[in-house]
Design an enzyme around this catalytic site. Sequence first.
Site, PDB file in Angstrom:
ATOM      1  N   PHE A 236       0.819  -1.217   0.000  1.00  0.00           N
ATOM      2  CA  PHE A 236       0.000   0.000   0.000  1.00  0.00           C
ATOM      3  C   PHE A 236       0.853   1.267   0.000  1.00  0.00           C
ATOM      4  CE2 PHE A 236      -1.128  -0.813   4.798  1.00  0.00           C
ATOM      5  CZ  PHE A 236       0.160  -0.512   5.192  1.00  0.00           C
ATOM      6  N   GLU A 237       0.178   2.403  -0.278  1.00  0.00           N
ATOM      7  CA  GLU A 237       0.825   3.709  -0.511  1.00  0.00           C
ATOM      8  C   GLU A 237       1.799   3.635  -1.686  1.00  0.00           C
ATOM      9  OE1 GLU A 237      -0.547   5.984   0.825  1.00  0.00           O
ATOM     10  OE2 GLU A 237      -0.777   5.880   2.985  1.00  0.00           O
ATOM     11  N   GLY A 238       1.479   2.780  -2.650  1.00  0.00           N
ATOM     12  CA  GLY A 238       2.342   2.562  -3.807  1.00  0.00           C
ATOM     13  C   GLY A 238       3.227   1.357  -3.578  1.00  0.00           C
TER      14      GLY A 238
END
Length: 389
Positions: free
Chosen positions: A371-373
């Site tokens: 997550f968050e890239g």
Amino acid sequence: MPATRLMPTEEGQDLIDLTREICAKELLPQVDEAERRAATTPELPVDAFRTLGKAGLLSLPYPEEFGGADQPYEVYLQVVEEIAWAWMSVAVGVSVHSLTCYPVAQFGTRAQQEALLPAMLSGDQLGAYCLSERAAGSDIASMTTKATPDDQADPTAYRIKGTKAWISHAGHADFYTSFVRTSDDGGRGLSCFVVPGDATGLTFGTPEKKMGLHCDTVSEVHFDGVEVGADRLVGERGQGMAIALSALDSGRLGIAAAATGLAQRALDDAVAYAKEREQFGRPIADNQGLAFILADMEAAVTSARAAFLHAARLRDAGRPFSKEAAVAKLVATDNAMRVTTDAVQVLGGAGYTQDFPLERFMREAKVTQIFEGTNQIQRLVIGRHLLKG
């Protein structure tokens, strides 16, 4: 527990000490049972967030005039690390909430800041960040959730239709910072709205059954013609992509700090076990091979912490930090995966059982690489920064 480090101010150190006290008294005693329960019946630890909110720990990096604490990001991130040492799901929630407030704080008009931020930063509210969709993860420009002007009922309002996926706090949040399409002009057609949590037409899917972070409830958010006023459009129409990417730079630092706290906890537990566990008449810590594993774990945790603190100091100084944020997220989360895996190995068969929390730490570490890239996206961001110009 993470070692005491020099703070920019005495107030910053006081906040770290307060966080440790709350973690020891309020979070640690309930985390194991709460995560077990949530594995079968997902539940958000609302009381934990209320406790942190009352202590002023949900609004640290934001302006004091709007209810924040005006603390440097360097201090805020170390608070997140401390929380993650005790309860990773809650630390992720704190980072998500901070992320949801960022667009209004950074891109909102003065009127929007005065109207929205005091409640957002009060400690009584929790936000959700609605960016991803099932078919629009790393490629956010391909999102299809759309906001169209409500020409018939109210020409100053928009109607939002579509579905967001993988949303933390869905169904529990008081507001949803939402990125939606306002034109068909690819990435330039995205805009940002702050949608009230009680808006008519806002519904939620069944919580996802995840590998870990069970107390970080995640589900789909459905917008079925949700009406939102133009006064809740943050920034200009079409500025949503720039707002989202700017917010993610800071959000990645939150995840880096959380991953570092998780890794530090795994290391601490592994060291304690190695000192107590005896084989062949002596503690297993006396074996050089195992000591080397612990040394590598320490190096990984220390380097991760240095990476996110370096990026935070750049941010606090008003300097570019996008590349450094990607580096910190990449290093901290890859290291967290490696450290938690090694911690399970140190405990041997015991580490593979639920009698110890190490197996949970290992499962929780995995999603930080996603997550968050994803970390592949972080490498792409870093490479582009290195090669541009």
